[in-house]
Design an enzyme around this catalytic site. Structure first.
Site, PDB file in Angstrom:
ATOM      1  N   SER A  36       0.793  -1.215   0.000  1.00 37.10           N
ATOM      2  CA  SER A  36       0.000   0.000   0.000  1.00 37.10           C
ATOM      3  C   SER A  36       0.830   1.272   0.000  1.00 37.10           C
ATOM      4  O   SER A  36       0.412   2.282  -0.539  1.00 37.10           O
ATOM      5  CB  SER A  36      -0.916   0.026   1.230  1.00 37.10           C
ATOM      6  OG  SER A  36      -0.157  -0.005   2.419  1.00 37.10           O
ATOM      7  N   CYS A  37       2.025   1.239   0.605  1.00 35.77           N
ATOM      8  CA  CYS A  37       2.691   2.520   0.840  1.00 35.77           C
ATOM      9  C   CYS A  37       3.846   2.786  -0.108  1.00 35.77           C
ATOM     10  O   CYS A  37       4.288   3.917  -0.219  1.00 35.77           O
ATOM     11  CB  CYS A  37       3.207   2.602   2.274  1.00 35.77           C
ATOM     12  SG  CYS A  37       4.670   1.602   2.579  1.00 35.77           S
ATOM     13  N   GLY A  38       4.367   1.786  -0.801  1.00 28.08           N
ATOM     14  CA  GLY A  38       5.526   2.045  -1.641  1.00 28.08           C
ATOM     15  C   GLY A  38       6.748   2.347  -0.809  1.00 28.08           C
ATOM     16  O   GLY A  38       6.924   1.806   0.271  1.00 28.08           O
ATOM     17  N   CYS A  45       8.061   4.171   1.604  1.00 31.02           N
ATOM     18  CA  CYS A  45       7.624   5.117   2.625  1.00 31.02           C
ATOM     19  C   CYS A  45       8.781   5.910   3.212  1.00 31.02           C
ATOM     20  O   CYS A  45       8.582   6.994   3.744  1.00 31.02           O
ATOM     21  CB  CYS A  45       6.874   4.379   3.731  1.00 31.02           C
ATOM     22  SG  CYS A  45       5.423   3.499   3.140  1.00 31.02           S
TER      23      CYS A  45
END
Length: 284
Positions: free
Chosen positions: A114-116, A118
């Protein structure tokens, strides 16, 4: 690979009626990316196009920019204690002349679906490592009506989503709206990496006349990946983050969000959108 989807038993409740049935789910497995034999990152992804994913990831990290930069990409055998090849570890071997930047201190080793990336939160890092400026000359001029038609084309091409309802998608279009490529993944950043990886392996970078459309929100990581691939226009069906807008404004990327039906918000780079002069309301 044949591991894009899996079947699981579910209890289904519809209007008070209870039944048992198998359900098709999108697969999610870890992929370890190694660079010249050294572990670099782990991402949760939908299996498939793993070599493209690894190559695209390395484009966004400033390591790769051309097909000739890659000597080979292989799955690593012996990744488990019993020596079985899990097809979840990929090693990218670069050509001898490729200079490897010091990326180990700038990012997290673990990324999620979801976050890549981060841990990468610096606009300066993207600006200084981008190989190509956003240089579509002459600039793209895209009609709002054409942009508005792209989400339906994206959705129509999502084959796995039809079976699972659980995948993000990213697609490349020409400035005339022709679909060039589409990839699906449990992580939206992985879907973009797969697109960019296929492009770099095919010698197509920079993608200076392409439109990138993503099925979810436009995060900083996705704007970063667009910039690193030389893409001039990023559109998303949901909201952008503030840092994505900042990055777009600094690099010249056109960023469109909330692309739904005939409406959209242009957050940066409106010179590429063929806007009509607003009419002046008559004075009473």
């Amino acid at each position: 690979m044949g591991r894009v989807t899996e079947r699981r038993k579910v209890i289904r409740i519809r209007d008070g009626a209870v039944s048992s049935r198998p359900d098709t789910l999108v697969a999610e497995e870890p992929l370890e990316i190694r660079l010249n034999g050294k572990p670099l990152a782990i991402t949760m992804r939908t299996p498939g196009d793993d070599f493209a994913l690894a190559a695209g990831f390395l484009v966004s990290e400033g390591v790769l920019g051309a097909a000739s930069d890659v000597r080979n990409i292989v799955y690593c055998a012996g990744a488990t204690a019993d020596g079985v090849n899990t097809y979840n570890v990929v090693d990218v071997r670069t050509a001898p002349e490729v200079v490897i930047p010091n990326i180990s201190l700038e990012r997290n080793v673990y990324t999620t679906s979801s976050c890549g990336l981060c841990g990468k939160a610096s606009l300066d890092a993207v600006r200084t490592t981008a190989r190509w400026p956003i240089a579509d000359t002459p600039p793209l001029r895209v009609e709002p009506e054409l942009l508005a038609s792209l989400p339906d084309r994206l959705r129509a091409a999502q084959r796995v989503f039809d079976r699972t309802g659980g995948l993000h998608a990213a697609a490349l279009f020409t400035e005339d709206g022709e679909l060039l490529d589409i990839r699906e993944d449990v992580g939206r950043h992985n879907a973009v990496d797969k697109l960019v990886g296929r492009a770099v392996r095919g010698g197509a970078l920079p993608l200076s006349r392409a439109i990138l459309l993503v099925s979810g929100r436009a995060s900083f990581e996705l704007a970063q990946k667009a910039v690193m691939a030389g893409i001039p226009l990023l559109a998303a069906v949901s909201a952008p983050s503030s840092l994505a807008v900042d990055l777009a404004a600094e690099t010249g990327l056109t960023l469109v969000g909330f692309l739904r039906g005939s409406s959209m918000n242009v957050y940066a780079g409106d010179h590429r959108i063929a806007l009509r002069t607003p009419t002046t309301a008559p004075q009473s």
